[in-house]
Write an enzyme that holds these catalytic residues in place. Structure first.
Site, PDB file in Angstrom:
ATOM      1  N   LYS A  96       4.773   1.040  -9.491  1.00 29.96           N
ATOM      2  CA  LYS A  96       3.999   1.994  -8.690  1.00 29.96           C
ATOM      3  C   LYS A  96       5.029   2.838  -7.949  1.00 29.96           C
ATOM      4  O   LYS A  96       5.656   2.374  -6.993  1.00 29.96           O
ATOM      5  CB  LYS A  96       3.080   1.257  -7.713  1.00 29.96           C
ATOM      6  N   GLY A 157      -3.443   3.994   4.648  1.00 26.69           N
ATOM      7  CA  GLY A 157      -3.826   3.231   5.833  1.00 26.69           C
ATOM      8  C   GLY A 157      -4.780   3.954   6.767  1.00 26.69           C
ATOM      9  O   GLY A 157      -5.130   3.410   7.816  1.00 26.69           O
ATOM     10  N   ALA A 184      -5.054   4.741  -2.071  1.00 28.43           N
ATOM     11  CA  ALA A 184      -4.787   4.952  -0.639  1.00 28.43           C
ATOM     12  C   ALA A 184      -5.875   5.740   0.083  1.00 28.43           C
ATOM     13  O   ALA A 184      -6.506   6.632  -0.481  1.00 28.43           O
ATOM     14  CB  ALA A 184      -3.457   5.666  -0.411  1.00 28.43           C
ATOM     15  N   GLY A 185      -6.066   5.349   1.336  1.00 26.48           N
ATOM     16  CA  GLY A 185      -6.927   6.107   2.236  1.00 26.48           C
ATOM     17  C   GLY A 185      -8.375   5.661   2.272  1.00 26.48           C
ATOM     18  O   GLY A 185      -9.160   6.189   3.052  1.00 26.48           O
ATOM     19  N   ASN A 206      -5.707  -1.535   0.102  1.00 26.66           N
ATOM     20  CA  ASN A 206      -5.113  -2.692   0.763  1.00 26.66           C
ATOM     21  C   ASN A 206      -5.662  -2.877   2.176  1.00 26.66           C
ATOM     22  O   ASN A 206      -6.352  -3.840   2.494  1.00 26.66           O
ATOM     23  CB  ASN A 206      -3.584  -2.522   0.788  1.00 26.66           C
ATOM     24  N   THR A 207      -5.380  -1.894   3.052  1.00 23.59           N
ATOM     25  CA  THR A 207      -5.648  -2.061   4.471  1.00 23.59           C
ATOM     26  C   THR A 207      -7.125  -2.337   4.752  1.00 23.59           C
ATOM     27  O   THR A 207      -7.447  -3.165   5.620  1.00 23.59           O
ATOM     28  CB  THR A 207      -5.197  -0.805   5.241  1.00 23.59           C
TER      29      THR A 207
END
Lengths: 257, 65
Positions: A96, A157, A184-185, A206-207
């Site tokens: 990645k 994040g 992301a996001g 993830n977050t």
């Protein structure tokens, strides 16, 4: 389901391994998510702690594809060197690729990204580039040998969801045969469902799971939303319109005035 | 000689990268190495001679997003 460099995934969910309250919570979230891919990184190891060795045992036991990242790299040289180190440690061609260009937004440096992608694909890597929704950059990444693109939904994040629906829809339309992953996001399962409804092939987050009050429950919520969004995309959604049309038949309505 | 190992200055008696890993308790660990910013594959560690002032990075699997 789309394949990723020849690998068919069981689910369209890629999940990060950072920021969980404990290894046990991480493993539980992965089990509930049924995620097919775990993203990992490389960091300095201490002979005293050997934290990396314990972490690797945990990831190996999850039985998922491992996607190492080059997170934190700001130059082509850093990213390429990190990719080589990751290939040796994780024994995978997948990388990645992140080349960060701006600190506040963690926006990719797309010029460095394309250059690094070319170097790595020529060296046998299978590159998953973290990019923006820019069409020209996407085309250059494909020219560089990438078979997968990972446009951001919003800054890493942030949990803002899909910031540029037009751009993402356009990207999907321009590259119908390319595996596209929203990376992301994302903050809520509805964001993931929206990405899948747009026709994206997977989501990576993830977050939103790791920082949830109950990460395992949130992992399941995302997994369910991803499935729902994908099913909706393949079911042929109706076209939206500005004016109302009655759904109940007008013909046969009683005259009661 | 003096080396910078994972950002920390230390005096070591190891001549090779392999010997340094051994001294750090990481000979059999799942790690990747770089010296002065360049990747050194595992197969080269046994013959890779370190020099005074070298900067060595020893990286292992870690959480990532």
């Amino acid at each position: 389901m789309r394949d990723f460099y020849g690998s068919t995934l069981n689910t369209m969910f890629m999940l990060g391994t950072a920021q969980y309250p404990s290894p046990h919570v991480l493993a539980d979230a992965f089990r509930r998510s049924a995620a097919s891919v775990a993203t990992v990184s490389l960091r300095r190891e201490s002979g005293r702690d050997r934290a990396g060795q314990d972490f690797w045992n945990l990831i190996r036991d999850l039985g998922v594809h491992v996607l190492p990242n080059t997170a934190g790299c700001h130059t082509v040289k850093e990213a390429v060197t990190t990719a080589h180190m990751a290939r040796e440690v994780f024994d995978t061609k997948w990388i990645k690729l992140e080349v960060i260009g701006e600190e506040d937004t963690l926006q990719p440096d797309v010029f460095g990204l394309v250059e690094a992608a070319r170097i790595l694909t020529e060296d046998g890597f299978q590159v998953f580039p973290y990019t923006t929704e820019d069409l020209v950059v996407a085309g250059k990444l494909l020219d560089a040998g990438c078979e997968v693109l990972m446009p951001w939904g919003a800054p890493i994040g942030s949990g803002l969801g899909l910031n540029n629906l037009f751009g993402l829809r356009t990207l999907r339309a321009h590259f119908p045969d390319t595996a596209l992953v929203i990376d992301a996001g994302l903050g809520l399962p509805s964001h993931a469902a929206q990405a899948m409804e747009l026709g994206f092939d997977a989501v990576l987050l993830n977050t939103a799971v790791a920082k949830a009050g109950d990460p395992a429950a949130m992992a399941l919520a995302f997994a369910t939303a991803i499935q729902a969004g994908h099913l909706a995309a393949t079911a042929g959604p109706m076209c939206p319109r500005d004016m109302a049309t009655p759904s109940t038949p007008v013909i046969g309505k009683a005259f009661l005035k | 000689m003096k080396l910078l190992v994972n950002g920390m200055s230390m005096d070591v008696h190891s001549n090779t990268l392999e010997a340094l890993l051994d001294a750090q308790g990481l000979r059999d660990a799942k790690v990747a190495t770089a010296v002065n910013g360049a990747f050194v594959p595992a197969t080269f560690r046994v013959t890779y001679l370190l020099s005074d002032g070298d900067s060595v990075e020893i990286l292992a699997p870690m959480q990532g997003g």
